[in-house]
Design an enzyme around this catalytic site. Sequence first.
Site, PDB file in Angstrom:
ATOM      1  N   ASP A 174      39.482   4.650 -29.859  1.00 56.72           N
ATOM      2  CA  ASP A 174      39.384   3.245 -30.245  1.00 56.72           C
ATOM      3  C   ASP A 174      40.718   2.529 -30.068  1.00 56.72           C
ATOM      4  O   ASP A 174      40.800   1.316 -30.254  1.00 56.72           O
ATOM      5  CB  ASP A 174      38.938   3.131 -31.715  1.00 56.72           C
ATOM      6  CG  ASP A 174      37.451   2.827 -31.820  1.00 56.72           C
ATOM      7  OD1 ASP A 174      36.876   2.374 -30.810  1.00 56.72           O
ATOM      8  OD2 ASP A 174      36.885   3.053 -32.906  1.00 56.72           O
ATOM      9  N   GLN A 181      33.611   4.864 -37.263  1.00 62.11           N
ATOM     10  CA  GLN A 181      32.912   3.578 -37.248  1.00 62.11           C
ATOM     11  C   GLN A 181      33.412   2.702 -38.395  1.00 62.11           C
ATOM     12  O   GLN A 181      33.392   3.110 -39.559  1.00 62.11           O
ATOM     13  CB  GLN A 181      31.393   3.809 -37.353  1.00 62.11           C
ATOM     14  CG  GLN A 181      30.564   2.567 -37.173  1.00 62.11           C
ATOM     15  CD  GLN A 181      30.725   1.920 -35.792  1.00 62.11           C
ATOM     16  OE1 GLN A 181      30.678   2.592 -34.775  1.00 62.11           O
ATOM     17  NE2 GLN A 181      30.919   0.620 -35.760  1.00 62.11           N
ATOM     18  N   LYS A 211      26.022   4.652 -29.337  1.00 66.00           N
ATOM     19  CA  LYS A 211      27.162   5.357 -28.729  1.00 66.00           C
ATOM     20  C   LYS A 211      26.771   6.799 -28.402  1.00 66.00           C
ATOM     21  O   LYS A 211      27.060   7.299 -27.325  1.00 66.00           O
ATOM     22  CB  LYS A 211      28.370   5.320 -29.673  1.00 66.00           C
ATOM     23  CG  LYS A 211      29.007   3.932 -29.725  1.00 66.00           C
ATOM     24  CD  LYS A 211      29.978   3.750 -30.878  1.00 66.00           C
ATOM     25  CE  LYS A 211      30.433   2.284 -30.943  1.00 66.00           C
ATOM     26  NZ  LYS A 211      31.251   1.975 -32.114  1.00 66.00           N
TER      27      LYS A 211
END
Length: 311
Positions: A120, A97, A53
Amino acid sequence: MTARIIDGTRIGKEIREEVRIEVQELKRQGVQPGLAALLVGDNPASQVYVRNKIRTCENLGIYSRELRLASDTTTQELLTTIEALNRDEAIDGILVQLPLPRQIDEPAILLAVTPQKDVDGLHPINAGNLALGRKSLTPCTPTGVVEILRREKISLEGSHAVVVGRSNLVGKPQAFLLLQEHATVTICHSRTRHLPQVCREADILVAAIGKPGFITAEFVRPGAVVIDVGINKIAGESLSGALEADPSLRAQCEKNRAENKDYVLTGDVNFSSVAAVASAITPVPGGVGPLTIAMLMKNTVQAARLRRRNP
Ligand code: NAP
C-alpha cells in the site's frame, strides 16, 4: 468543448492482463507472488474491497490469503499477526484494510508492516523514499492516476498539476508522484485561499477531497485534464439534490434503481459541469477506481521481484 471520457475500466483491465503475464513468467522461474489481506471487524464496504482484491489475485494467479480478525482485536494482537506475515516466505505483500477499528493504533500498524512487503506504500520508509525521489512501493490510487495519464499520453513534463487534497493516502503521494514525472505541482487543501482561481491555473487537476460534486466548471481552465479520485455514495434525502446539481448521475440512478440499489456513486467533480470545459475527464464510477486494485496487483509482483532481487 466536450471532454473525452477516460475509460479507467479498460486501462485497469489492460494492467491486470500485463500482471497476469508477468506472474506466469515469474512462476516459470519458480516464484509465486503472494498477497495477504488483513481485515479487522465487519465493515461491509471493507469486506467488499477485500473480497474483490482476493478474487483479483485468484484471477491473475497470485497466491492470496485473507485473514479476518474480530472487531475487538487489540493493537498487540494485530501486531503479532503482522509480524508473522513479515516472516512468512509465501507472502510478498501485506495489505491492512483501512479504516481500522478505533481502539487500534493505526500509525503503529502501518509502521509494523515491513517496508519490503508494504504494497500500500504507506510505511514511513516508503513514503520517505517517494519524497526523496527514490524507487519505492507507492500508494495504489495515486500511482494509478499517473498510470492513467501515461497511458492516455497526457504529457506531464513541465505541465502545471494542481492536487486538491493532502491526505497521506492520496493527496501527498499524488503530488510527489507528479513531481517525479517533472510536473510543476501545487497542493491545495481546506485552508487554501481563492481555491477556484488556483485550480484554474492547472493543466491537470486532480480532485481527492471527499466532497461530492465539489469541483465545478468554475475551477477548471478550458482544455484542462480533470482526474476525479473521489468516491462518494449518495442516498436518501441528498439524492434528489445531487441529481439536480449533476444530471449525468440520472442514468446511473435509474440503472441502480432497476437493480434495487437506492444510491448513486459520484466523485468530487460535478461531471456535467466540468465535462463541458475540460479536454479529458475520468468518470465515477469507471475512472480512477479500477486502477486501485490493478496497481495493488502490480505492487505485489514488484514486491516479489524486489524481495528476490529480481527487479
Ligand atoms: P481525506 O483523508 O478525507 O482527505 C481529504 C482532503 O481534502 C484533505 O486534505 C482536506 O484538506 C481536503 N479538503 C476537504 N475539504 C476541502 C475543501 N472544501 N477545499 C479544499 N480541500 C478540501 O480523504 P482521502 O482519503 O484523501 O480521499 C479523498 C477522496 O478520494 C474520497 O472521496 C475517497 O473516497 C476517495 N478515494 C478513492 C480511492 C479510489 O480507489 N478511487 C482511494 C482512496 C480514496 P485538509 O487536509 O485541510 O483537511
